[in-house]
Design an enzyme around this catalytic site. Structure first.
Site, short mmCIF file in Angstrom:
data_model
loop_
_atom_site.label_atom_id
_atom_site.label_comp_id
_atom_site.label_asym_id
_atom_site.label_seq_id
_atom_site.Cartn_x
_atom_site.Cartn_y
_atom_site.Cartn_z
N CYS A 658 0.52 -1.20 -0.10
CA CYS A 658 0.23 -0.33 -0.23
C CYS A 658 1.02 1.50 -0.22
CB CYS A 658 -1.05 -0.04 1.10
SG CYS A 658 -0.15 0.84 2.91
N HIS A 709 -7.51 5.79 4.31
CA HIS A 709 -7.08 6.79 5.16
C HIS A 709 -8.06 7.64 4.64
CE1 HIS A 709 -3.46 3.16 4.56
NE2 HIS A 709 -2.96 4.44 5.58
N CYS A 741 -6.29 -1.13 2.44
CA CYS A 741 -5.65 -1.39 3.83
C CYS A 741 -6.62 -2.09 4.50
CB CYS A 741 -4.37 -0.29 3.87
SG CYS A 741 -2.80 -0.58 4.70
#
Length: 772
Positions: A658, A709, A741
């Site tokens: 990632c 994120h 992720c």
């Protein structure tokens, strides 16, 4: 060495310092602001207090010139985008409405607007927010932050040097904005950007800056002649600006190479060079270039990226060799101390023998000050420190804690066959399809589920003796059952147990492997408010007993669907640790790989059909110079294969990567020979799928369709659109559907909805396939 008048003015300085505070006060304040519990005024007061404490501690330690501008609420590259007015169009309204909220919107996104892309800062584990630029980008100067922080330091009585990301590095780190042609080169905007930097420099001079540091680490990478010409032009023009401060151009992480004579001849007053590791070549290169007559040289002789004590006598020898090559020689760490923890003295639980070998930011500052004193006044001035340093280095070199003959013998006996699957991918894929029975576009997640307050409290309660191991295990078992229940109800095909028992994907394993040392307070910023505690590789590595089998088999017993075994790969175990500097990295990687091989084989023997060995750090550890890369990629890919090649054909091996640029390691991704690889792709709009297809990647791939994120919850149509884009590059029988992720940093509310949308999108796209 004796005192020399030429070195009498040697000063100690640093390029940057950890931002978080001794108890991560910044993280708590920022996250409190996001949740509405902390006001903007209180947040700014906390930040100002942390800056004052850092400057005072540096000054008290003997640092002659403190840095300003290195502090950030989130990321210093994002701060630079604000400073030069490079705010993406989609964020301008938010920034205009409230500068602070707009700033965080660029970093994290909102439900309506996507954030800036995030990737790794050179070959470190720090993430920066990628500037988005295009041919229509205009720059405007906003000196508010650098000027305000300089004034704070000066008002507190410090000699201060503002630190800015340099204009060439800023542009080389940027990407074409969405909708801009992929071949657009942001460096073509240099002539527009330089007047903005000139204005900022003038503002800093007016605010009292004698020196300003311009960080240009991008120049330690292989650069074209056009890029070097751009650097030459940039510093020629900035050097000719009237009413400016003196300019110190800083490079770090590697040798400058062909960029060194360019900077040496430029009309700037000083250069800051790294002289550690491979960058030690800067010493010979500097001598060959004729030195820096009349210029200031700041010599980075203390490793700013690792935690081992400095070899003071060797550093003094390097500094002595630099005398005469420059108008003055000052002493610094090799780079910002942002990349190491704050204070080794806080680690009360580390073996005292090992503790004597460690130096975090505060200790490295002391080493820099000692070296400056020794350079200025001779070795007699620091004789006590030299004696203690010599004893600690000798103790480490001869300690039984660092060497295990059995581990070394096993590593030496590895053969090429140990690093290859017994069957080619095509045979493995057929066997795995028969065993697993998965649909086209199978859905899965990367591994972790939200680490709730209750889970963190349970771990803290266990450590402090408020609950016993049985009560803790019951809490973990309940969480695993809840995670599995949700995944089954959502319709996910390959499940995970959610990793509720794990504190960190590296630390969790490090605490169970011999040769590693874990810290209690060794926090290092990864991105934004995400801090990690990298463990320390102090000795030879082995696995005393199984690490993940118990909870993986427990989870599998709760469901009929396959549950992935989850491990962290050998390269990432190194990259996200502080590694040994007393042997080649490849040797350490092989030791870790063999320990993980034992774990993989144990999981398979216990009935685990899918095993994921994550390597998110494979790209970030890639050497910055092309000439150094093949050797690294050879041992890195071999170590992964050693970990994973001892299993049957019908056991499916996954890996994950990632937040990195994957295009230049596609051949290495192929060489891993994982059955399935999942990669970050949501922020980069499936770019990696195109890159893998162009390289003829033969195995299965899961380009991420949910950016974890950001707090945004993508709707099913958005996910489906990304999937359809992925299908243009990857055939449906080899395409997986997954987030970018792990989900540990997200909240359950957004995770539930996002994964439900992910499954809904996969079903909708699957239904439209001819072979569905």
């Amino acid at each position: 060495m004796t005192a020399k008048s030429a070195a009498a003015a040697a000063r100690a300085t640093v390029y940057g310092y950890p931002r978080q505070g001794p108890n991560r006060e910044l993280k708590k304040a920022v996250e409190g602001y996001w949740k509405g519990r902390v006001t903007a005024e209180s947040l700014r007061e906390t930040a100002a207090g942390l800056r004052r404490e850092n400057w005072q501690r540096l000054a008290d330690a003997g640092v002659h010139e403190v840095p300003t501008g290195d502090f950030s609420f989130y990321d210093h590259v994002l701060d630079t985008s604000v400073m030069v007015g490079a705010v993406p169009e989609r964020h301008r309204a938010a920034v205009a409405a409230d500068e602070l909220d707009g700033y965080f919107a660029m970093a994290r996104g909102t439900q309506e607007v996507a954030p800036l892309e995030m990737t790794k800062w050179f070959d470190t584990n720090y993430h920066y927010l990628v500037p988005e630029l295009g041919p229509d980008t205009t720059f405007t100067a906003d000196s508010t932050k650098p000027v305000a922080e300089l004034k704070e330091a000066v008002a507190a009585g410090h000699t201060a040097r503002p630190v800015l990301v340099g204009p060439v590095t800023y542009l080389l780190l940027a990407k074409p904005a969405p909708g801009v042609a992929a071949d657009f080169e942001p460096l073509t905007l240099l002539d527009r950007l330089l007047p903005v930097y000139a204005e900022v420099l003038a503002d800093l001079r007016a605010a009292g800056a004698e020196w300003v540091q311009l960080d240009e680490p991008a120049l330690v990478q292989d650069r074209t002649r056009a890029e070097l010409n751009a650097a030459e032009r940039a510093f020629r023009e900035l050097g000719s600006v009237k009413d400016r401060p003196k300019l110190l151009v800083a490079s770090y992480f590697d040798r400058l190479g062909e960029a060194l004579p360019v900077l040496a001849k430029s009309p700037v007053e000083g250069l800051a060079l790294d002289f550690t590791g491979s960058a030690a070549a800067n010493l010979d290169d500097l001598a060959k270039a004729g030195g820096l007559p009349g210029k200031r040289l700041v010599a980075g002789v203390v490793d700013g990226r690792n935690v081992w004590i400095n070899h003071l006598e060797k550093s003094l020898a390097t500094l002595a060799s630099l005398l005469g090559l420059a108008g003055s020689v000052d002493v610094a760490p090799s780079c910002s101390l942002l990349h190491v923890p704050l204070d080794a003295a806080a680690e009360r639980d580390v073996d005292p023998q090992i503790a004597r070998w460690l130096a975090f930011a505060r200790q490295k500052t002391d080493e820099v000050v000692a070296l400056a004193r020794g350079l200025s006044h001779g070795t007699d001035a620091i004789s006590g420190q030299l004696t203690a340093n010599r004893a600690a280095l000798e103790g480490r070199a001869t300690s039984s804690l660092t060497r295990d003959p059995a581990v070394r013998a096993r590593a030496a006996a590895v053969t090429e066959a140990d690093a290859r699957r017994a069957q080619p991918y095509e045979e493995r894929a057929a066997a795995q399809r028969k065993r697993l029975g998965l649909p086209l576009l199978p859905t899965t997640t990367i591994g972790s589920f939200p680490q709730t307050t209750e889970l963190r409290t349970a771990r803290a309660d266990l450590r402090r003796g408020r609950i016993d191991a049985k009560a803790y295990d019951e809490r973990i078992a309940a969480e695993i059952r809840e995670v599995l229940r949700f995944q089954e109800e959502a319709g996910i095909d390959v499940l995970v147990h959610g990793e509720p028992e794990r504190n960190d994907m590296v630390q969790y394993f490090a605490e169970q492997l011999s040769g590693y040392v874990a810290t209690q307070h060794g926090w290092v910023q990864s991105y934004g408010t995400r801090y990690v505690r990298p463990p320390i590789l102090a000795g030879d590595i082995s696995r005393p007993e199984p690490m993940t089998r118990e909870w993986t088999t427990y989870a599998q017993a709760q469901t009929e669907r396959p549950v992935k075994g989850m491990l962290t790969g050998p390269v990432t175990m190194l990259a996200w640790s502080f590694v040994r500097d007393d042997q080649p990295l490849g040797e350490t990687a092989r030791q870790v790989a063999l320990a993980l091989r034992d774990e993989v084989n144990d999981l398979e023997a216990a009935g685990t059909s899918v095993i994921q060995v994550d390597e998110p750090a494979l790209r970030e550890t890639l050497p910055l110079r092309a000439a150094d890369r093949q050797e690294y990629l050879d041992w890195a890919t071999e170590s992964f294969r050693i970990s994973t090649s001892g299993v049957r054909a019908d056991t499916q091996i996954h890996t994950h990567m990632c937040y990195a640029e994957f295009g230049d390691i596609v051949s290495a991704i192929v060489a891993l020979d994982a059955d399935v690889i999942s990669l970050e792709a949501a922020r980069s709009h499936m770019q990696v799928a195109d890159e893998l297809a162009a390289a003829g990647y033969p195995n299965e791939v899961g380009p991420g369709v949910y950016d974890i994120h950001s707090p945004r919850v993508p709707d099913a149509d958005e996910v489906a659109s990304l999937l359809r884009k992925g299908l243009k590059s990857v055939p449906p029988e080899r395409l997986w559907v997954n987030p970018d992720c792990g989900l540990k940093t997200r909240g359950w509310a957004e995770v539930r909805t996002s994964l439900q949308h992910l499954v809904e999108a996969a079903r909708a796209v699957r239904a439209g396939l001819p072979n569905a």
